[in-house]
Write a protein that holds these residues in place. Sequence first.
Motif, short mmCIF file in Angstrom:
data_model
loop_
_atom_site.label_atom_id
_atom_site.label_comp_id
_atom_site.label_asym_id
_atom_site.label_seq_id
_atom_site.Cartn_x
_atom_site.Cartn_y
_atom_site.Cartn_z
N GLN A 1 0.84 -1.18 0.00
CA GLN A 1 0.00 0.00 0.00
C GLN A 1 0.89 1.24 0.00
OE1 GLN A 1 -3.33 -0.08 2.77
NE2 GLN A 1 -2.92 -2.25 3.17
N SER B 1 -1.48 4.50 -8.32
CA SER B 1 -1.39 3.25 -7.57
C SER B 1 -0.27 2.41 -8.14
CB SER B 1 -2.73 2.49 -7.62
OG SER B 1 -3.05 2.17 -8.96
N ARG C 1 -3.23 -4.77 -7.68
CA ARG C 1 -2.88 -3.50 -7.07
C ARG C 1 -3.82 -3.14 -5.93
NH1 ARG C 1 -4.54 1.23 -11.45
NH2 ARG C 1 -6.06 0.02 -12.65
N LEU D 1 -4.88 0.50 -3.72
CA LEU D 1 -4.70 1.94 -3.58
C LEU D 1 -4.12 2.26 -2.20
CD1 LEU D 1 -7.89 3.29 -5.34
CD2 LEU D 1 -5.54 3.33 -6.18
N HIS E 1 -7.07 7.67 -1.77
CA HIS E 1 -6.52 7.87 -3.10
C HIS E 1 -5.22 8.67 -3.00
CE1 HIS E 1 -9.99 6.30 -5.25
NE2 HIS E 1 -10.75 6.92 -4.36
#
Length: 332
Positions: A216, A281, A288, A290, A296
């Motif tokens: 992350q 990302s 993936r 975010l 975001h």
Amino acid sequence: HIECVSPSIDAAGNVTVKVFSDGIHLLAAGSFEYLIPPLLSALHPKMGLTEGGSVITVSGNNLAGLTHCRFSLDGGAFEVSRAVQSSDTSVSCQVPSVERSVDALVQVSHNGQDFVGSDIQFSYKERPRISSIVPSYGSDTGGKMVHILGENFIDEAMMVHFGEVIVRASVISPNLISCISPTLRLGQTSVSVSVRGIDDFVGNETLLYESVQLPQISAIQPNVGIVGGSTQVIVNTTKLFKTDRLSCHFGDVTVMAVPTSSNAVSCLAPSAHNTTIVDLSISVDGERHLGAGGNHNQFTFVAEPRVLSASPNIGWTTGGDRVSFQVGDMAP
């Protein structure tokens, strides 16, 4: 030793059979039981392995007292097994072994000699085997397409076991199946296959699939770049457990990324058609996540600054002049 063919009668029951030498002198007498012929309607399971050993159940009517099942193969060959349990509406028999994949007509008998049945078929299948899994890891949240290589995969019947979690597989060919990985605990999980419709078969070969936590994003530097692209961006992340096919995603545009440490990657921002703000990302092998906490992480594309004028525009070689520039598209 004499033989004769029993005549038909109107109802089931016991009759007396007498043998005469000349139509007058009685040589022997005995009892013969007429039964209503069995009527077969269903079979479960409908397929099994060529090595045999599984138990099938034939459903229908008038099945009480059945003693044998016959598996009639092509070319006139057949295999016979004794019934292990029967009632008026079902009979169970152990499946005999055969040498190859083949469909067999299942018939039943009350005496081991006279068999009936013309519509119920049992399909013999070679034992499915697995040899490798690609990729061998994925997110602990699941959802990754996984391919398993092997042999003898059965169309529309394969199931994949990730430990105790079972998912349905798509058969691409007899040597390749695919499935979507389920949600799993972090770490390695054993993978095996089974066949839907063969109740007692679960493959004895196992492979390993590793469930990992996707990285992350914690920070990006810089978070602004020009629309012309090529801005080098450092993305700080949680631990990178895997580094295969690392990518940065600027909105819908994907670019290659390279690891710079165990918790950071570097990538070059692509070009943009105009000034805009996009979500940023990263992905590992196509998966993936975010930013931390689901936030975001945004990257801003700005126009490249332009020098419009300089004042003064002349000075001494010794330096020290204070020069003012007028700049267009001066963004943060």
